[in-house]
Write a protein that holds these residues in place. Sequence first.
Motif, PDB file in Angstrom:
ATOM      1  N   ALA A 110       0.843  -1.213   0.000  1.00 46.34           N
ATOM      2  CA  ALA A 110       0.000   0.000   0.000  1.00 46.34           C
ATOM      3  C   ALA A 110       0.871   1.254   0.000  1.00 46.34           C
ATOM      4  O   ALA A 110       0.597   2.228  -0.724  1.00 46.34           O
ATOM      5  CB  ALA A 110      -0.934  -0.026   1.197  1.00 46.34           C
ATOM      6  N   LYS A 111       1.909   1.265   0.798  1.00 48.59           N
ATOM      7  CA  LYS A 111       2.813   2.430   0.851  1.00 48.59           C
ATOM      8  C   LYS A 111       3.544   2.601  -0.481  1.00 48.59           C
ATOM      9  O   LYS A 111       3.683   3.708  -1.000  1.00 48.59           O
ATOM     10  CB  LYS A 111       3.851   2.274   1.981  1.00 48.59           C
ATOM     11  N   ASN A 112       4.023   1.500  -1.041  1.00 48.74           N
ATOM     12  CA  ASN A 112       4.741   1.572  -2.320  1.00 48.74           C
ATOM     13  C   ASN A 112       3.845   2.096  -3.440  1.00 48.74           C
ATOM     14  O   ASN A 112       4.290   2.878  -4.294  1.00 48.74           O
ATOM     15  CB  ASN A 112       5.295   0.195  -2.712  1.00 48.74           C
ATOM     16  N   VAL A 113       2.602   1.656  -3.441  1.00 48.82           N
ATOM     17  CA  VAL A 113       1.657   2.107  -4.482  1.00 48.82           C
ATOM     18  C   VAL A 113       1.493   3.614  -4.389  1.00 48.82           C
ATOM     19  O   VAL A 113       1.586   4.347  -5.395  1.00 48.82           O
ATOM     20  CB  VAL A 113       0.294   1.382  -4.340  1.00 48.82           C
ATOM     21  N   GLU A 114       1.262   4.088  -3.171  1.00 50.27           N
ATOM     22  CA  GLU A 114       1.095   5.538  -2.940  1.00 50.27           C
ATOM     23  C   GLU A 114       2.291   6.316  -3.501  1.00 50.27           C
ATOM     24  O   GLU A 114       2.131   7.306  -4.213  1.00 50.27           O
ATOM     25  CB  GLU A 114       1.083   5.752  -1.423  1.00 50.27           C
ATOM     26  N   LYS A 115       3.476   5.835  -3.166  1.00 43.17           N
ATOM     27  CA  LYS A 115       4.714   6.505  -3.562  1.00 43.17           C
ATOM     28  C   LYS A 115       4.882   6.508  -5.084  1.00 43.17           C
ATOM     29  O   LYS A 115       5.206   7.528  -5.691  1.00 43.17           O
ATOM     30  CB  LYS A 115       5.908   5.789  -2.903  1.00 43.17           C
ATOM     31  N   LEU A 116       4.626   5.362  -5.709  1.00 42.30           N
ATOM     32  CA  LEU A 116       4.808   5.260  -7.168  1.00 42.30           C
ATOM     33  C   LEU A 116       3.813   6.151  -7.907  1.00 42.30           C
ATOM     34  O   LEU A 116       4.183   6.870  -8.847  1.00 42.30           O
ATOM     35  CB  LEU A 116       4.641   3.800  -7.615  1.00 42.30           C
ATOM     36  N   LEU A 117       2.555   6.130  -7.468  1.00 42.48           N
ATOM     37  CA  LEU A 117       1.541   6.964  -8.138  1.00 42.48           C
ATOM     38  C   LEU A 117       1.908   8.443  -7.981  1.00 42.48           C
ATOM     39  O   LEU A 117       1.788   9.229  -8.936  1.00 42.48           O
ATOM     40  CB  LEU A 117       0.144   6.683  -7.577  1.00 42.48           C
ATOM     41  N   ALA A 118       2.379   8.822  -6.793  1.00 43.51           N
ATOM     42  CA  ALA A 118       2.763  10.226  -6.555  1.00 43.51           C
ATOM     43  C   ALA A 118       3.912  10.638  -7.480  1.00 43.51           C
ATOM     44  O   ALA A 118       4.011  11.793  -7.901  1.00 43.51           O
ATOM     45  CB  ALA A 118       3.168  10.410  -5.096  1.00 43.51           C
ATOM     46  N   LYS A 119       4.748   9.664  -7.821  1.00 43.21           N
ATOM     47  CA  LYS A 119       5.884   9.957  -8.722  1.00 43.21           C
ATOM     48  C   LYS A 119       5.474   9.923 -10.187  1.00 43.21           C
ATOM     49  O   LYS A 119       6.295  10.102 -11.081  1.00 43.21           O
ATOM     50  CB  LYS A 119       6.978   8.898  -8.500  1.00 43.21           C
ATOM     51  N   GLY A 120       4.213   9.583 -10.441  1.00 44.90           N
ATOM     52  CA  GLY A 120       3.719   9.544 -11.822  1.00 44.90           C
ATOM     53  C   GLY A 120       3.857   8.190 -12.495  1.00 44.90           C
ATOM     54  O   GLY A 120       3.637   8.066 -13.699  1.00 44.90           O
ATOM     55  N   VAL A 121       4.238   7.176 -11.737  1.00 48.88           N
ATOM     56  CA  VAL A 121       4.282   5.828 -12.324  1.00 48.88           C
ATOM     57  C   VAL A 121       2.867   5.251 -12.230  1.00 48.88           C
ATOM     58  O   VAL A 121       2.421   4.830 -11.160  1.00 48.88           O
ATOM     59  CB  VAL A 121       5.284   4.921 -11.570  1.00 48.88           C
ATOM     60  N   THR A 122       2.160   5.241 -13.343  1.00 57.52           N
ATOM     61  CA  THR A 122       0.760   4.791 -13.307  1.00 57.52           C
ATOM     62  C   THR A 122       0.534   3.531 -14.143  1.00 57.52           C
ATOM     63  O   THR A 122      -0.504   2.890 -14.043  1.00 57.52           O
ATOM     64  CB  THR A 122      -0.182   5.897 -13.832  1.00 57.52           C
ATOM     65  N   GLY A 123       1.480   3.173 -15.021  1.00 55.08           N
ATOM     66  CA  GLY A 123       1.314   2.034 -15.943  1.00 55.08           C
ATOM     67  C   GLY A 123       1.578   0.697 -15.272  1.00 55.08           C
ATOM     68  O   GLY A 123       2.061   0.639 -14.126  1.00 55.08           O
ATOM     69  N   PRO A 124       1.312  -0.417 -15.989  1.00 61.09           N
ATOM     70  CA  PRO A 124       1.451  -1.769 -15.427  1.00 61.09           C
ATOM     71  C   PRO A 124       2.842  -2.082 -14.872  1.00 61.09           C
ATOM     72  O   PRO A 124       2.971  -2.957 -14.010  1.00 61.09           O
ATOM     73  CB  PRO A 124       1.131  -2.689 -16.615  1.00 61.09           C
ATOM     74  N   GLU A 125       3.864  -1.349 -15.323  1.00 64.20           N
ATOM     75  CA  GLU A 125       5.214  -1.623 -14.774  1.00 64.20           C
ATOM     76  C   GLU A 125       5.239  -1.334 -13.271  1.00 64.20           C
ATOM     77  O   GLU A 125       6.047  -1.908 -12.518  1.00 64.20           O
ATOM     78  CB  GLU A 125       6.307  -0.823 -15.522  1.00 64.20           C
ATOM     79  N   GLY A 126       4.338  -0.439 -12.814  1.00 65.23           N
ATOM     80  CA  GLY A 126       4.254  -0.119 -11.381  1.00 65.23           C
ATOM     81  C   GLY A 126       3.808  -1.306 -10.548  1.00 65.23           C
ATOM     82  O   GLY A 126       4.076  -1.366  -9.343  1.00 65.23           O
ATOM     83  N   HIS A 127       3.129  -2.260 -11.189  1.00 66.46           N
ATOM     84  CA  HIS A 127       2.599  -3.405 -10.437  1.00 66.46           C
ATOM     85  C   HIS A 127       3.729  -4.193  -9.762  1.00 66.46           C
ATOM     86  O   HIS A 127       3.706  -4.415  -8.549  1.00 66.46           O
ATOM     87  CB  HIS A 127       1.794  -4.306 -11.383  1.00 66.46           C
ATOM     88  N   GLU A 128       4.728  -4.560 -10.549  1.00 63.34           N
ATOM     89  CA  GLU A 128       5.834  -5.335  -9.947  1.00 63.34           C
ATOM     90  C   GLU A 128       6.677  -4.453  -9.041  1.00 63.34           C
ATOM     91  O   GLU A 128       7.138  -4.895  -7.981  1.00 63.34           O
ATOM     92  CB  GLU A 128       6.697  -5.970 -11.048  1.00 63.34           C
ATOM     93  N   GLY A 171      -2.493  -7.598 -19.340  1.00 62.21           N
ATOM     94  CA  GLY A 171      -2.918  -8.994 -19.458  1.00 62.21           C
ATOM     95  C   GLY A 171      -2.068  -9.931 -18.614  1.00 62.21           C
ATOM     96  O   GLY A 171      -2.490 -11.043 -18.308  1.00 62.21           O
ATOM     97  N   HIS A 172      -0.866  -9.505 -18.247  1.00 60.34           N
ATOM     98  CA  HIS A 172       0.025 -10.334 -17.430  1.00 60.34           C
ATOM     99  C   HIS A 172      -0.040  -9.981 -15.940  1.00 60.34           C
ATOM    100  O   HIS A 172       0.723 -10.545 -15.134  1.00 60.34           O
ATOM    101  CB  HIS A 172       1.475 -10.185 -17.907  1.00 60.34           C
ATOM    102  N   VAL A 173      -0.899  -9.034 -15.571  1.00 59.52           N
ATOM    103  CA  VAL A 173      -0.934  -8.598 -14.168  1.00 59.52           C
ATOM    104  C   VAL A 173      -1.667  -9.626 -13.306  1.00 59.52           C
ATOM    105  O   VAL A 173      -2.841  -9.933 -13.519  1.00 59.52           O
ATOM    106  CB  VAL A 173      -1.596  -7.200 -14.044  1.00 59.52           C
ATOM    107  N   LEU A 174      -0.944 -10.172 -12.370  1.00 61.05           N
ATOM    108  CA  LEU A 174      -1.515 -11.012 -11.323  1.00 61.05           C
ATOM    109  C   LEU A 174      -0.679 -10.775 -10.066  1.00 61.05           C
ATOM    110  O   LEU A 174       0.400 -10.174 -10.138  1.00 61.05           O
ATOM    111  CB  LEU A 174      -1.495 -12.500 -11.699  1.00 61.05           C
ATOM    112  N   SER A 175      -1.165 -11.238  -8.936  1.00 59.41           N
ATOM    113  CA  SER A 175      -0.428 -11.050  -7.681  1.00 59.41           C
ATOM    114  C   SER A 175      -0.227 -12.369  -6.969  1.00 59.41           C
ATOM    115  O   SER A 175      -1.179 -13.158  -6.880  1.00 59.41           O
ATOM    116  CB  SER A 175      -1.200 -10.113  -6.753  1.00 59.41           C
ATOM    117  N   PRO A 176       0.989 -12.585  -6.431  1.00 61.23           N
ATOM    118  CA  PRO A 176       2.202 -11.800  -6.630  1.00 61.23           C
ATOM    119  C   PRO A 176       2.557 -11.753  -8.119  1.00 61.23           C
ATOM    120  O   PRO A 176       2.168 -12.648  -8.863  1.00 61.23           O
ATOM    121  CB  PRO A 176       3.267 -12.553  -5.839  1.00 61.23           C
ATOM    122  N   PRO A 177       3.312 -10.730  -8.514  1.00 58.54           N
ATOM    123  CA  PRO A 177       3.584 -10.562  -9.946  1.00 58.54           C
ATOM    124  C   PRO A 177       4.607 -11.543 -10.502  1.00 58.54           C
ATOM    125  O   PRO A 177       5.343 -12.185  -9.754  1.00 58.54           O
ATOM    126  CB  PRO A 177       4.153  -9.141 -10.030  1.00 58.54           C
TER     127      PRO A 177
END
Length: 573
Positions: free
Chosen positions: A206-224, A300-306
């Motif tokens: 949850a913290k990492n997601v917040e940080k990445l989105l704030a930095k403008g990383v919004t695409g699927p690469e942010g998932h991993e 299409g490749h997004v699953l968790s864990p990645p």
Amino acid sequence: MSTPVKKVPIHLQSAQNRLLIKHGKVVNEDEITEDDIYIEDGVIKQLGRNLIIPGGTRVIDARGKYVLPGGIDPHTHFEFEFMGAKSVDDFYQGTKAAVAGGTTMIIDFVMPKKGESLIDAFYEWRQKGDDKVCCDYALHVGLTHWNEQVKKEMEALCKEHGVNSFKVFMAYNFMLNDAELYSAFDTCQKLGAIAQVHAENGSIIAKNVEKLLAKGVTGPEGHELSRPEEVEAEAVNRACIIAKQVDCPLYIVHVMSKSAGLALKQACERGTRVYGETLVAALATDGSHYKHECFHHSAGHVLSPPLRPDPTTPQFLMNLLAQDALQVTGSDNCTFNKAQKELGKEDFSKIPNGVNGVEDRMSVIWEKGVQTGIIDPCRFVAITSSNAAKIFNIFPQKGCIAVGSDADIVIWDPSRTRTISAATHHQAVDFNIFEGMECHGVPEYVIVNGRVCVDEGQLRAVEGHGRYVDTPVFAPYVYDPERVADLKPVKNGTHDDSLPEHFQNKVQIEEKVCPTPTLPDSAVSTPSCRGARPEGQRNIQDSTFSISEDLDVERKSCIRVRNPPGGKSSGFW
Ligand SMILES: NC(=O)NCCC(=O)O
Ligand SMILES: [Zn+2]
């Protein structure tokens, strides 16, 4: 694509309840033999050479082919509402695709909404599954919240509904905290159930997601990037430590990284009773796809864990399977169409998580494991069916070719190849993570409960042909491994209307629940009372002759079996 075949009324079904498979190499987890197999009324009745069989039996020539136990996929999510979307493969389409690929049983996850009754959710899943499944199925139940009521319902599910596995989450907004995990594991242990864990540290994510989105990383690469492998490994380690405090057997679902695999292996070496499942996705693809320029491809490749960026991960995980540091392979089939994945177009954390795999698991694992020489056909059987059957306590009814076992069988042609594509697969989803992969190993015949459902490569799956299968608690392979040596299935001989020895050894028989059990105790198999099944539906074909008429599968189903609690151990293979 095949045309869906609707249920055929019993009086209109053609006579083909007797099958003889000749000249094949019969592969079990422990040996390969050159035996013929005689099947009647959905059960393996004879195994050996020069069998005496009734006239009119259909003969399938399996010369040059392997004859394998049908695959068991212990991890699917059919028709599952998740992250604002509903997975598009339902129990019909999903199990039809499973059968097409050589899988003859699946175990899906009942997922109660947060706060919802577990029992209500269980019935909801039975309603979704019972009339649609083309092969047998069982159910795990997710614990999406924790309280006294949940505890009570777990007991009822184990005692009355044939559930022996509960999944907890260490990520997602329905994750449990450590104290709740402790109580959930403790409850599982007391019930003789198996605790399954989705192991990722949800708070860090949850913290990492917040940080990445704030930095403008919004695409699927942010998932991993938001869920790196140490975040998975930390949770595996923590789950193992918590489970060890209460001596609860643990099953880590979808081990996706080297670090997580090693954390599990180390916990096992420290004496934790822990089993590991990895996914066909993790064995054949990697995280490089998250960098693909096309959103539909990467999402299409997004699953968790990645999937992991380290390209050596798939082979590493296959090696762990070869060494028995991991024991099971699943698909985690949870399919969302391209349009549904677009929910996360502006924010990777909103991409519905999940990929395909239920249809291709067998071929892809054969390709990456047997074809490459990392595992042999026996180990292939262990990791695609037998080990799941043992852990979830349906062995040797399933996961085995033996006298008295269900006739769930695949005739596998290792010399043929096929190329995977969304354009030709049988799943509902419009994307395939294995697109373009050429696989050796094709199921030429798939026999589901004695019925030929893939016939010379042609899919003839039947909606509603499958049954709900109870998974009894206190699996000896988990709770009493010292006794396992006595549980050898019968590998040759003839079914003589009495309970096969291996079933006698395995189970304590308890007649109860169903009103008119007329079958002698000696003729009992593992499946027990199942609900919502029209009378007669299990009898797949007309029959006027039987060499073992007493073994009526419908009546057989009216006797419950239960395995006694046993000692403890840290491993069994
Ligand atoms: N794995 C995944 O991404 N989707 C299905 C739900 C789950 O298993 O976590
Ligand atoms: Zn899953």
